[in-house]
Enzyme design. Structure first.
Site, PDB file in Angstrom:
ATOM      1  N   GLY A   1       3.161  -1.156  10.081  1.00 18.35           N
ATOM      2  CA  GLY A   1       2.588  -0.508  11.244  1.00 18.35           C
ATOM      3  C   GLY A   1       3.807  -0.465  12.113  1.00 18.35           C
TER       4      GLY A   1
ATOM      5  N   ASN B   1       2.536   5.990   6.257  1.00 23.88           N
ATOM      6  CA  ASN B   1       1.289   6.042   6.758  1.00 23.88           C
ATOM      7  C   ASN B   1       1.377   6.245   8.233  1.00 23.88           C
ATOM      8  OD1 ASN B   1      -1.995   4.489   6.535  1.00 23.88           O
ATOM      9  ND2 ASN B   1      -1.506   6.467   7.418  1.00 23.88           N
ATOM     10  N   THR B   2       1.662   5.256   8.910  1.00 22.15           N
ATOM     11  CA  THR B   2       1.772   5.197  10.316  1.00 22.15           C
ATOM     12  C   THR B   2       2.589   6.082  10.963  1.00 22.15           C
ATOM     13  OG1 THR B   2       0.991   2.706  10.154  1.00 22.15           O
ATOM     14  CG2 THR B   2       1.790   3.642  12.309  1.00 22.15           C
TER      15      THR B   2
ATOM     16  N   ALA C   1       5.804   0.273   3.850  1.00 22.88           N
ATOM     17  CA  ALA C   1       5.384  -0.241   5.221  1.00 22.88           C
ATOM     18  C   ALA C   1       6.806  -0.356   5.829  1.00 22.88           C
ATOM     19  CB  ALA C   1       5.028  -1.809   5.011  1.00 22.88           C
ATOM     20  N   GLY C   2       6.728  -0.058   6.956  1.00 21.61           N
ATOM     21  CA  GLY C   2       7.897  -0.160   8.191  1.00 21.61           C
ATOM     22  C   GLY C   2       8.737   1.081   8.410  1.00 21.61           C
TER      23      GLY C   2
ATOM     24  N   LYS D   1      -3.428  -0.322  -5.862  1.00 20.31           N
ATOM     25  CA  LYS D   1      -2.135  -0.894  -5.073  1.00 20.31           C
ATOM     26  C   LYS D   1      -2.887  -2.270  -4.722  1.00 20.31           C
ATOM     27  CE  LYS D   1       0.027  -1.050  -0.525  1.00 20.31           C
ATOM     28  NZ  LYS D   1       0.101  -0.128   0.697  1.00 20.31           N
TER      29      LYS D   1
END
EC number: 2.8.1.10
Length: 255
Positions: free
Chosen positions: A158, A206-207, A184-185, A97
């Site tokens: 994040g 992830n986050t 993301a987001g 990635k």
């Protein structure tokens, strides 16, 4: 109904990719992989400690998963290419990635440098998934040079703010032939479901999982949401209308 997701040289049952940062303890990564049934896991090469087993995040990733190292920390194409080669030399496979980020405030990807790295690494046999700001012209160029997918951001990394780039992502879904994976987001399972309902092929989270009060349970929640959104997309969502449309006839019964 079979709904295999084919990307690169892999056939996947799960459309939820997960990251490995920010977990309160590393063994929890394996628990989340099990609860979410995710089959693709990304990890920053700089977080791999080959000398200490307990600190090595790879210890907690089952061999059955596709390992997707990322080039976190790269500020230009040359650095991204160097990190990718180090990852492959370390036995992390040929999926990569691409993350090239030059600003420290918003952590937005540098699309031009990402394109350069993508073209170089595709020629060297990598399965390349570039993380990008959702821009149609640049996504087409990444597709043209051989990217296996494109990974547009939904909101800054994040931030857990959801898919703020929805209209731009929708354009990519309509115009780009390689898989679209929102990265993301995404902060809630409902936002993952929304991305899948739109027609995205997968999401990376992830986050939102790692920092949840119960990451293992949240991993399962995201898996269910991704599946629900995908099924809704395949079923074909109902058409929106501006005015009311009664479910039952309004005439005849009391005439």
């Amino acid at each position: 109904m079979s709904d295999i997701f084919r990307i690169g040289d892999k056939a996947l049952n799960s459309r939820l990719f997960i990251g490995t940062g920010k977990f309160p303890r590393k063994p929890m990564i394996q628990e989340v992989i099990e609860s979410s049934k995710s089959e693709v896991v990304t990890v920053a090469l700089r977080r791999i400690d080959f000398d200490v087993k307990e600190e090595n995040v790879l210890t907690y990733i089952p061999e059955s998963c596709v390992l997707m190292p990322n080039t976190s920390g790269a500020r230009n194409a040359d650095e991204a290419v160097r990190i990718a080669k180090l990852a492959r030399a370390a036995g992390c496979g040929n999926w990569i990635k691409i993350e090239v980020i030059a600003d420290n405030k918003y952590l937005l990807p540098d699309n031009l440098e990402t394109l350069k790295a993508t073209e170089i690494l595709v020629k060297e046999g990598f399965v390349v998934l570039p993380y990008m700001s959702p821009d149609l012209a640049m996504a087409k160029r990444m597709e043209d040079v051989g990217a296996a997918a494109v990974m547009p951001l939904g909101a800054p990394i994040g931030s857990n703010r959801g898919i703020k780039t929805k209209e731009l992502v929708r354009i990519l879904i309509d115009e780009i032939k390689v898989p679209i994976i929102v990265d993301a987001g995404i902060g809630k399972p409902s936002e993952a479901a929304e991305a899948m309902e739109m027609g995205c092929d997968a999401v990376l989270v992830n986050t939102a999982i790692a920092t949840a009060a119960n990451p293992v349970q949240m991993g399962r929640a995201f898996a269910l949401a991704v599946e629900a959104g995908r099924q809704a997309y395949l079923a074909g969502t109902a058409v929106e209308t501006q005015y009311a449309n009664a479910s039952s006839p309004l005439t005849g019964f009391l005439d």
